[in-house]
Design a protein around this motif. Structure first.
Motif: not given
Length: 97
Positions: A40-68
């Motif tokens: 999570i922290h390797a892929s997104l900045t704190n500002a990006e995490l705050a903008a997403l706001g929840d884990m469902a949006a985070l799990a759907a983020h393209p930056a984490l798709a290959s990791f998942l």
């Protein structure tokens, strides 16, 4: 207990992630695998995490798709180095063995 990012069963080590970072006013935490937390922290900045706001949006983020996809079949206590690419949003996975 289940990891809030990948949905796999948690192992012996559990870390607690703020979906909205503390630096951005977040107070709640969710349980995650150490490897998921680092991804999570390797892929997104704190500002990006705050903008997403929840884990469902985070799990759907393209930056984490290959990791998942990569971590989906790993055991709960699996560990591997997490590397950050020069540009955020490009998480580099260790080579498959």
């Amino acid at each position: 207990m289940i990891c809030a990012l990948c949905g796999r069963r948690l192992g012996a080590r559990v870390e607690w992630h703020h979906p909205v970072p503390k630096a951005e006013g977040g107070t709640t935490t969710v349980p995650v695998h150490p490897i998921c937390h680092r991804a999570i922290h390797a892929s997104l900045t704190n500002a990006e995490l705050a903008a997403l706001g929840d884990m469902a949006a985070l799990a759907a983020h393209p930056a984490l798709a290959s990791f998942l996809r990569w971590v989906a079949d790993k055991p709960p206590d699996f560990h591997a180095p997490t590397r950050r690419a020069k540009a955020r949003g490009m998480l580099i996975q260790p080579p498959r063995t």
